[in-house]
Write a protein that holds these residues in place. Sequence first.
Motif, PDB file in Angstrom:
ATOM      1  N   VAL A  71       0.833  -1.200   0.000  1.00  0.00           N
ATOM      2  CA  VAL A  71       0.000   0.000   0.000  1.00  0.00           C
ATOM      3  C   VAL A  71       0.871   1.253   0.000  1.00  0.00           C
ATOM      4  O   VAL A  71       1.938   1.280   0.625  1.00  0.00           O
ATOM      5  CB  VAL A  71      -0.891   0.044   1.277  1.00  0.00           C
ATOM      6  CG1 VAL A  71      -1.949   1.129   1.150  1.00  0.00           C
ATOM      7  CG2 VAL A  71      -1.545  -1.291   1.540  1.00  0.00           C
ATOM      8  N   THR A  72       0.424   2.285  -0.699  1.00  0.00           N
ATOM      9  CA  THR A  72       1.027   3.612  -0.590  1.00  0.00           C
ATOM     10  C   THR A  72       0.022   4.511   0.113  1.00  0.00           C
ATOM     11  O   THR A  72      -1.150   4.564  -0.290  1.00  0.00           O
ATOM     12  CB  THR A  72       1.366   4.192  -1.977  1.00  0.00           C
ATOM     13  OG1 THR A  72       2.281   3.325  -2.637  1.00  0.00           O
ATOM     14  CG2 THR A  72       2.001   5.567  -1.845  1.00  0.00           C
ATOM     15  N   VAL A  73       0.438   5.200   1.165  1.00  0.00           N
ATOM     16  CA  VAL A  73      -0.487   6.000   1.972  1.00  0.00           C
ATOM     17  C   VAL A  73       0.029   7.417   2.146  1.00  0.00           C
ATOM     18  O   VAL A  73       1.225   7.673   2.035  1.00  0.00           O
ATOM     19  CB  VAL A  73      -0.703   5.356   3.371  1.00  0.00           C
ATOM     20  CG1 VAL A  73      -1.226   3.938   3.248  1.00  0.00           C
ATOM     21  CG2 VAL A  73       0.592   5.368   4.187  1.00  0.00           C
ATOM     22  N   ASN A  74      -0.898   8.325   2.427  1.00  0.00           N
ATOM     23  CA  ASN A  74      -0.532   9.688   2.832  1.00  0.00           C
ATOM     24  C   ASN A  74      -1.481  10.072   3.963  1.00  0.00           C
ATOM     25  O   ASN A  74      -2.559  10.627   3.735  1.00  0.00           O
ATOM     26  CB  ASN A  74      -0.647  10.679   1.669  1.00  0.00           C
ATOM     27  CG  ASN A  74      -0.037  12.037   2.006  1.00  0.00           C
ATOM     28  OD1 ASN A  74       0.269  12.328   3.163  1.00  0.00           O
ATOM     29  ND2 ASN A  74       0.126  12.878   1.001  1.00  0.00           N
ATOM     30  N   ILE A  75      -1.089   9.728   5.166  1.00  0.00           N
ATOM     31  CA  ILE A  75      -1.939   9.927   6.341  1.00  0.00           C
ATOM     32  C   ILE A  75      -2.045  11.416   6.663  1.00  0.00           C
ATOM     33  O   ILE A  75      -1.055  12.146   6.605  1.00  0.00           O
ATOM     34  CB  ILE A  75      -1.367   9.138   7.539  1.00  0.00           C
ATOM     35  CG1 ILE A  75      -1.464   7.629   7.258  1.00  0.00           C
ATOM     36  CG2 ILE A  75      -2.077   9.501   8.836  1.00  0.00           C
ATOM     37  CD1 ILE A  75      -0.706   6.767   8.244  1.00  0.00           C
ATOM     38  N   ALA A  76      -3.253  11.856   6.987  1.00  0.00           N
ATOM     39  CA  ALA A  76      -3.468  13.255   7.333  1.00  0.00           C
ATOM     40  C   ALA A  76      -2.993  13.523   8.761  1.00  0.00           C
ATOM     41  O   ALA A  76      -3.300  12.769   9.690  1.00  0.00           O
ATOM     42  CB  ALA A  76      -4.940  13.616   7.202  1.00  0.00           C
ATOM     43  N   GLY A  84       2.966  12.933   4.105  1.00  0.00           N
ATOM     44  CA  GLY A  84       3.800  12.551   2.972  1.00  0.00           C
ATOM     45  C   GLY A  84       3.459  11.165   2.451  1.00  0.00           C
ATOM     46  O   GLY A  84       3.078  10.276   3.212  1.00  0.00           O
ATOM     47  N   SER A  85       3.598  10.987   1.149  1.00  0.00           N
ATOM     48  CA  SER A  85       3.331   9.695   0.514  1.00  0.00           C
ATOM     49  C   SER A  85       4.423   8.704   0.902  1.00  0.00           C
ATOM     50  O   SER A  85       5.616   9.008   0.788  1.00  0.00           O
ATOM     51  CB  SER A  85       3.290   9.870  -1.002  1.00  0.00           C
ATOM     52  OG  SER A  85       3.039   8.652  -1.651  1.00  0.00           O
ATOM     53  N   ALA A  86       4.024   7.532   1.379  1.00  0.00           N
ATOM     54  CA  ALA A  86       4.995   6.552   1.879  1.00  0.00           C
ATOM     55  C   ALA A  86       4.432   5.143   1.792  1.00  0.00           C
ATOM     56  O   ALA A  86       3.223   4.947   1.625  1.00  0.00           O
ATOM     57  CB  ALA A  86       5.357   6.870   3.328  1.00  0.00           C
ATOM     58  N   THR A  87       5.301   4.161   1.906  1.00  0.00           N
ATOM     59  CA  THR A  87       4.873   2.771   1.978  1.00  0.00           C
ATOM     60  C   THR A  87       4.093   2.556   3.265  1.00  0.00           C
ATOM     61  O   THR A  87       4.492   3.031   4.333  1.00  0.00           O
ATOM     62  CB  THR A  87       6.080   1.828   1.949  1.00  0.00           C
ATOM     63  OG1 THR A  87       6.792   2.029   0.733  1.00  0.00           O
ATOM     64  CG2 THR A  87       5.637   0.370   2.044  1.00  0.00           C
ATOM     65  N   GLY A  88       2.984   1.837   3.168  1.00  0.00           N
ATOM     66  CA  GLY A  88       2.154   1.609   4.345  1.00  0.00           C
ATOM     67  C   GLY A  88       1.628   0.192   4.423  1.00  0.00           C
ATOM     68  O   GLY A  88       2.085  -0.696   3.690  1.00  0.00           O
ATOM     69  N   TYR A  89       0.665  -0.015   5.295  1.00  0.00           N
ATOM     70  CA  TYR A  89       0.052  -1.332   5.472  1.00  0.00           C
ATOM     71  C   TYR A  89      -1.360  -1.144   5.998  1.00  0.00           C
ATOM     72  O   TYR A  89      -1.692  -0.118   6.608  1.00  0.00           O
ATOM     73  CB  TYR A  89       0.873  -2.191   6.442  1.00  0.00           C
ATOM     74  CG  TYR A  89       1.156  -1.534   7.772  1.00  0.00           C
ATOM     75  CD1 TYR A  89       0.318  -1.731   8.878  1.00  0.00           C
ATOM     76  CD2 TYR A  89       2.267  -0.706   7.950  1.00  0.00           C
ATOM     77  CE1 TYR A  89       0.584  -1.125  10.098  1.00  0.00           C
ATOM     78  CE2 TYR A  89       2.535  -0.091   9.156  1.00  0.00           C
ATOM     79  CZ  TYR A  89       1.691  -0.308  10.230  1.00  0.00           C
ATOM     80  OH  TYR A  89       1.943   0.301  11.437  1.00  0.00           O
ATOM     81  N   ILE A  90      -2.209  -2.134   5.736  1.00  0.00           N
ATOM     82  CA  ILE A  90      -3.611  -2.074   6.148  1.00  0.00           C
ATOM     83  C   ILE A  90      -3.772  -2.719   7.521  1.00  0.00           C
ATOM     84  O   ILE A  90      -3.422  -3.883   7.714  1.00  0.00           O
ATOM     85  CB  ILE A  90      -4.509  -2.783   5.126  1.00  0.00           C
ATOM     86  CG1 ILE A  90      -4.475  -2.031   3.786  1.00  0.00           C
ATOM     87  CG2 ILE A  90      -5.951  -2.873   5.637  1.00  0.00           C
ATOM     88  CD1 ILE A  90      -5.203  -2.750   2.674  1.00  0.00           C
ATOM     89  N   ASP A 166      -4.567   7.522  -7.904  1.00  0.00           N
ATOM     90  CA  ASP A 166      -3.296   8.243  -8.014  1.00  0.00           C
ATOM     91  C   ASP A 166      -2.275   7.515  -7.151  1.00  0.00           C
ATOM     92  O   ASP A 166      -2.498   7.324  -5.950  1.00  0.00           O
ATOM     93  CB  ASP A 166      -3.458   9.688  -7.537  1.00  0.00           C
ATOM     94  CG  ASP A 166      -2.241  10.560  -7.829  1.00  0.00           C
ATOM     95  OD1 ASP A 166      -1.133  10.011  -8.007  1.00  0.00           O
ATOM     96  OD2 ASP A 166      -2.397  11.790  -7.873  1.00  0.00           O
ATOM     97  N   THR A 167      -1.160   7.112  -7.737  1.00  0.00           N
ATOM     98  CA  THR A 167      -0.153   6.362  -6.995  1.00  0.00           C
ATOM     99  C   THR A 167       0.715   7.251  -6.105  1.00  0.00           C
ATOM    100  O   THR A 167       1.563   6.752  -5.377  1.00  0.00           O
ATOM    101  CB  THR A 167       0.749   5.558  -7.948  1.00  0.00           C
ATOM    102  OG1 THR A 167       1.306   6.440  -8.914  1.00  0.00           O
ATOM    103  CG2 THR A 167      -0.056   4.470  -8.647  1.00  0.00           C
ATOM    104  N   THR A 168       0.520   8.568  -6.185  1.00  0.00           N
ATOM    105  CA  THR A 168       1.127   9.497  -5.229  1.00  0.00           C
ATOM    106  C   THR A 168      -0.023  10.224  -4.543  1.00  0.00           C
ATOM    107  O   THR A 168      -0.335  11.373  -4.868  1.00  0.00           O
ATOM    108  CB  THR A 168       2.071  10.501  -5.923  1.00  0.00           C
ATOM    109  OG1 THR A 168       3.001   9.781  -6.745  1.00  0.00           O
ATOM    110  CG2 THR A 168       2.857  11.309  -4.904  1.00  0.00           C
ATOM    111  N   PRO A 169      -0.680   9.570  -3.591  1.00  0.00           N
ATOM    112  CA  PRO A 169      -1.933  10.098  -3.041  1.00  0.00           C
ATOM    113  C   PRO A 169      -1.756  11.376  -2.221  1.00  0.00           C
ATOM    114  O   PRO A 169      -0.721  11.597  -1.596  1.00  0.00           O
ATOM    115  CB  PRO A 169      -2.435   8.948  -2.166  1.00  0.00           C
ATOM    116  CG  PRO A 169      -1.209   8.164  -1.825  1.00  0.00           C
ATOM    117  CD  PRO A 169      -0.312   8.273  -3.010  1.00  0.00           C
TER     118      PRO A 169
END
Length: 259
Positions: A71-76, A84-90, A166-169
């Motif tokens: 997953v790619t995430v951008n946490i508020a 910032g857009s970064a590697t993440g996990y569910i 968008d792959t850069t969310p």
Amino acid sequence: MGRPLKIQKSSTGSGNSGASVDVDLGFPNFGSLTAPVVNTADTLNTTQYLGVVGGAAPTDSPSATNPRIDVTVNIAAPSGSGIGSATGYIIRQKGSHKYLVGDTTGVTGGAFVVGQAYQITAVGTTNWTAAGAPGNFGVGTIFTATTVGDGNGTANSVGVCVLDDDTTPAAGLMAITFTIGDSTATTISKLTNKFLLDFTGGSTYAATSVIGDKRFAANFFTDEGTVIKSGTTAAANSGTVSGGQQNLLDLALVDKVTS
């Protein structure tokens, strides 16, 4: 369209003599099934299966046999801006397009942002209760920071994100991608344990867009061939994506983490 995602995790103290037990690693593989029906391309072997799972890092155990979704995430942040857009996990599914996710970048005690949620990844010397964690904290505990913290313990930022085309969310958004027939990576608009939708109908979640999205059978191992949709026959598909009978589903290869 399917059930919520399974989430890989290690259940500490659940085994005999309090041993850690890995749970929800994947689905029954074809070798364990009686007369299994594999994909038409016959590219799935006896150790593989249909379906995908998330992962409760840092307590999951992905592997080549039992991966978890990449997953790619951008946490508020509490300010509303993205961290910032970064590697993440569910961590868990919260709706059709919405997930509680973690950012693997990592934050050390002393740098926590007050009001931001975190998941502990290493206890270290940090006074976690003073930082806002409950008294029974440990690796995997999620809490909301009440101070900047201290010590050398580490945690991952946590937040709710929505799938985006968008792959850069942007802030509060996330991306999961898949391939089909050796195609380029395509973003997912909806994902369950066995199926996914793309953004064919449009990049919004308006009803007029969603009805145009195409459904695929999700898996971690191949993007070749088709599988029979439950409750239908193996007859050729008829009509269009938004109307008609989908008897056969193309296999979608969901991007994965194996370690």
